[in-house]
Scaffold this active site. Structure first.
Site, PDB file in Angstrom:
ATOM      1  N   ARG A 173       0.832  -1.209   0.000  1.00  0.00           N
ATOM      2  CA  ARG A 173       0.000   0.000   0.000  1.00  0.00           C
ATOM      3  C   ARG A 173       0.869   1.263   0.000  1.00  0.00           C
ATOM      4  O   ARG A 173       0.388   2.365  -0.226  1.00  0.00           O
ATOM      5  CB  ARG A 173      -0.959   0.016   1.195  1.00  0.00           C
ATOM      6  CG  ARG A 173      -2.217   0.843   0.902  1.00  0.00           C
ATOM      7  CD  ARG A 173      -3.200   0.880   2.056  1.00  0.00           C
ATOM      8  NE  ARG A 173      -2.625   1.493   3.230  1.00  0.00           N
ATOM      9  CZ  ARG A 173      -2.342   0.881   4.374  1.00  0.00           C
ATOM     10  NH1 ARG A 173      -2.625  -0.392   4.526  1.00  0.00           N
ATOM     11  NH2 ARG A 173      -1.806   1.527   5.385  1.00  0.00           N
ATOM     12  N   TYR A 209     -14.015  19.916 -14.223  1.00  0.00           N
ATOM     13  CA  TYR A 209     -14.603  18.567 -14.296  1.00  0.00           C
ATOM     14  C   TYR A 209     -15.684  18.412 -13.220  1.00  0.00           C
ATOM     15  O   TYR A 209     -15.462  18.750 -12.059  1.00  0.00           O
ATOM     16  CB  TYR A 209     -13.505  17.524 -14.106  1.00  0.00           C
ATOM     17  CG  TYR A 209     -14.051  16.127 -13.924  1.00  0.00           C
ATOM     18  CD1 TYR A 209     -14.880  15.563 -14.888  1.00  0.00           C
ATOM     19  CD2 TYR A 209     -13.747  15.395 -12.786  1.00  0.00           C
ATOM     20  CE1 TYR A 209     -15.388  14.293 -14.711  1.00  0.00           C
ATOM     21  CE2 TYR A 209     -14.240  14.120 -12.609  1.00  0.00           C
ATOM     22  CZ  TYR A 209     -15.067  13.569 -13.580  1.00  0.00           C
ATOM     23  OH  TYR A 209     -15.578  12.315 -13.406  1.00  0.00           O
ATOM     24  N   ASP A 223      -5.450  20.780 -13.076  1.00  0.00           N
ATOM     25  CA  ASP A 223      -5.830  19.492 -13.652  1.00  0.00           C
ATOM     26  C   ASP A 223      -5.386  19.524 -15.115  1.00  0.00           C
ATOM     27  O   ASP A 223      -5.942  20.273 -15.921  1.00  0.00           O
ATOM     28  CB  ASP A 223      -7.351  19.310 -13.521  1.00  0.00           C
ATOM     29  CG  ASP A 223      -7.810  17.943 -13.994  1.00  0.00           C
ATOM     30  OD1 ASP A 223      -7.164  17.374 -14.901  1.00  0.00           O
ATOM     31  OD2 ASP A 223      -8.829  17.449 -13.483  1.00  0.00           O
TER      32      ASP A 223
HETATM   33  C1  LIG Z   1     -10.547  16.639 -16.413  1.00  0.00           C
HETATM   34  C2  LIG Z   1     -10.789  15.447 -15.532  1.00  0.00           C
HETATM   35  N1  LIG Z   1     -10.215  15.386 -14.327  1.00  0.00           N
HETATM   36  C3  LIG Z   1     -10.404  14.332 -13.503  1.00  0.00           C
HETATM   37  C4  LIG Z   1     -11.233  13.286 -13.843  1.00  0.00           C
HETATM   38  C5  LIG Z   1     -11.445  12.133 -12.884  1.00  0.00           C
HETATM   39  O1  LIG Z   1     -10.651  11.068 -13.257  1.00  0.00           O
HETATM   40  P1  LIG Z   1     -11.028   9.507 -13.023  1.00  0.00           P
HETATM   41  O2  LIG Z   1     -12.265   9.228 -13.788  1.00  0.00           O
HETATM   42  O3  LIG Z   1      -9.808   8.796 -13.507  1.00  0.00           O
HETATM   43  O4  LIG Z   1     -11.238   9.340 -11.548  1.00  0.00           O
HETATM   44  C6  LIG Z   1     -11.852  13.301 -15.095  1.00  0.00           C
HETATM   45  C7  LIG Z   1     -12.756  12.195 -15.490  1.00  0.00           C
HETATM   46  O5  LIG Z   1     -13.473  12.279 -16.437  1.00  0.00           O
HETATM   47  C8  LIG Z   1     -11.630  14.405 -15.954  1.00  0.00           C
HETATM   48  O6  LIG Z   1     -12.219  14.482 -17.159  1.00  0.00           O
END
Ligand SMILES: Cc1ncc(COP(=O)(O)O)c(C=O)c1O
Length: 376
Positions: free
Chosen positions: A34, A85, A173
């Site tokens: 882990r 997101y 992000d």
């Molecule tokens: C821009 C963005 N960030 C984060 C995520 C979350 O990622 P995950 O689905 O791998 O948990 C997504 C998922 O669609 C995303 O489009």
């Protein structure tokens, strides 16, 4: 191509193996599955190299996002892109509902308004608990660019600079752009998160996330969060992303070329109202994207004339593109984002298309046919 491989040994394997082991023999660096795994480490070497920092892999993009938010003192203060997101926004709503942070949404294309909101958040009464100087002690600015799904472009350098002057930390992000098109750590960001599920993995066959940072204190803190919360990647999943990321540059190059061509054709299509692609010269973020990015990406959003009903008809009519959510795979995916809870503010006819690496003429025939069908 070359990072994350075993040391050169005559007769040795070229690829890192999938190390399926929950524990490790005593006396070495790795102790328990882990806390660390050699296959994670191979992938971390690649992702860290691409972004220019130290990477950690997580069970999913959301696990990486949650680990970053969990570093905040309580109550945390977050300023977030209004069209970030929707999982990120839902996470913030959930956590703020339990009093652990407060957040404000902003239009990140408006740099002045975003920094004014940041200043208000920093000055707001009620200091969070925790030592000054810890991550997000004065607040966290959460950025995405291009945004999901409106493909708006934020001035990362100006926002990161301005937020830092206020003493805030900044997370970006970078899922949509990937480090090939944009490197936010070079622009001063403190943390990058990725849904490696998407372009990094590239084949719609695995869910995995990552953080990348330059600050040693943050790598340690994130590794502690990962270990204590247990949101760890499986070695097999990490290996799939490691395999996928080897072809990232050729996939992005092809999909991006397709996206640009489709965006240009869609912009002239009689049944399309608006095309949102930063590569189009009339996109409001075009000049900024030219400065900030090395390419305009593989995502295209467009508003179908006739609203939600017509847009759903397009999704129902495509034969080559796949109707479905997610993005970044070799196959083209299309969906009406307004069908999701939390996306109700979007234009009802907005379709988000993750463009794949198919032949562009095949994709165009498919889209044009579906638009004609939808228009009746
Ligand atoms: C821009 C963005 N960030 C984060 C995520 C979350 O990622 P995950 O689905 O791998 O948990 C997504 C998922 O669609 C995303 O489009």
């Amino acid at each position: 191509m070359h990072l994350g491989r075993p040391p050169v040994t005559p007769g040795g394997p070229v690829n890192s193996p999938v190390v399926m082991s929950s524990t490790f023999q005593q006396g070495g660096r790795l102790m328990y599955g882990r806390d660390g795994n050699p296959t994670w480490e191979s992938l971390e070497e690649v992702l860290g190299g691409l972004e220019g920092g130290s990477a950690l892999v997580f069970a999913s993009g959301m696990a990486a996002i949650a680990a970053v938010m969990e570093m905040l003192p309580v109550p945390g203060r977050v300023v977030v892109a209004g069209d970030a997101y929707n999982g990120t926004r839902r996470f913030l709503t959930d956590v703020s509902g339990r009093g652990r942070l407060r957040f404000r949404t902003v239009d990140v294309t408006d740099t002045a308004a975003t920094l004014t909101a940041c200043a208000e958040v920093v000055e707001a009464p009620g200091r969070p608990s925790g030592a000054p100087g810890q991550f997000g002690d004065r607040g966290l600015l959460w950025l995405e660019s291009p945004t999901n799904p409106l493909l708006a472009v934020a001035d990362l350098e100006a926002l990161i600079d301005g937020a830092h002057q206020l003493g805030m930390d900044v997370a970006v992000d970078n899922t949509f752009a990937t480090p090939l098109l944009q490197r936010p750590l070079d622009l001063g960001a403190d943390v990058i998160v990725h849904s490696a599920t998407k372009l990094l993995a590239g084949h719609s066959d695995v869910v995995l996330g990552a953080t990348v940072v330059r600050r040693d204190d943050l790598v340690e803190s994130l590794a502690v969060r990962r270990s204590l919360h247990g949101a760890i990647a499986g070695p097999w999943e990490a290996w799939l992303v490691l395999r996928g990321v080897r072809t990232l540059s050729v996939r992005v190059e092809r999909a991006q070329a397709n996206a640009g061509e489709l965006a240009r054709r869609l912009a002239k299509h009689p049944h399309v109202e608006t095309v949102r692609y930063p590569g189009l010269p009339d996109h409001p973020g075009h000049a900024l994207a030219c400065r900030q990015m090395r390419g305009f990406g593989t995502m295209v959003a467009f508003d179908v004339a006739g609203g939600a009903v017509a847009a759903e008809a397009v999704v129902g009519a495509v034969r080559l593109a796949t109707a479905g959510t997610s993005l970044g795979g070799v196959e083209t995916l299309i969906e009406r984002r307004g069908r999701w809870a939390g996306e109700q503010g979007l234009p009802p006819g907005l379709l988000r298309m993750s463009v794949g690496i198919e032949d562009v003429e095949d994709l165009w025939r498919d889209l044009d046919m579906a638009l004609q069908v939808a228009a009746g």
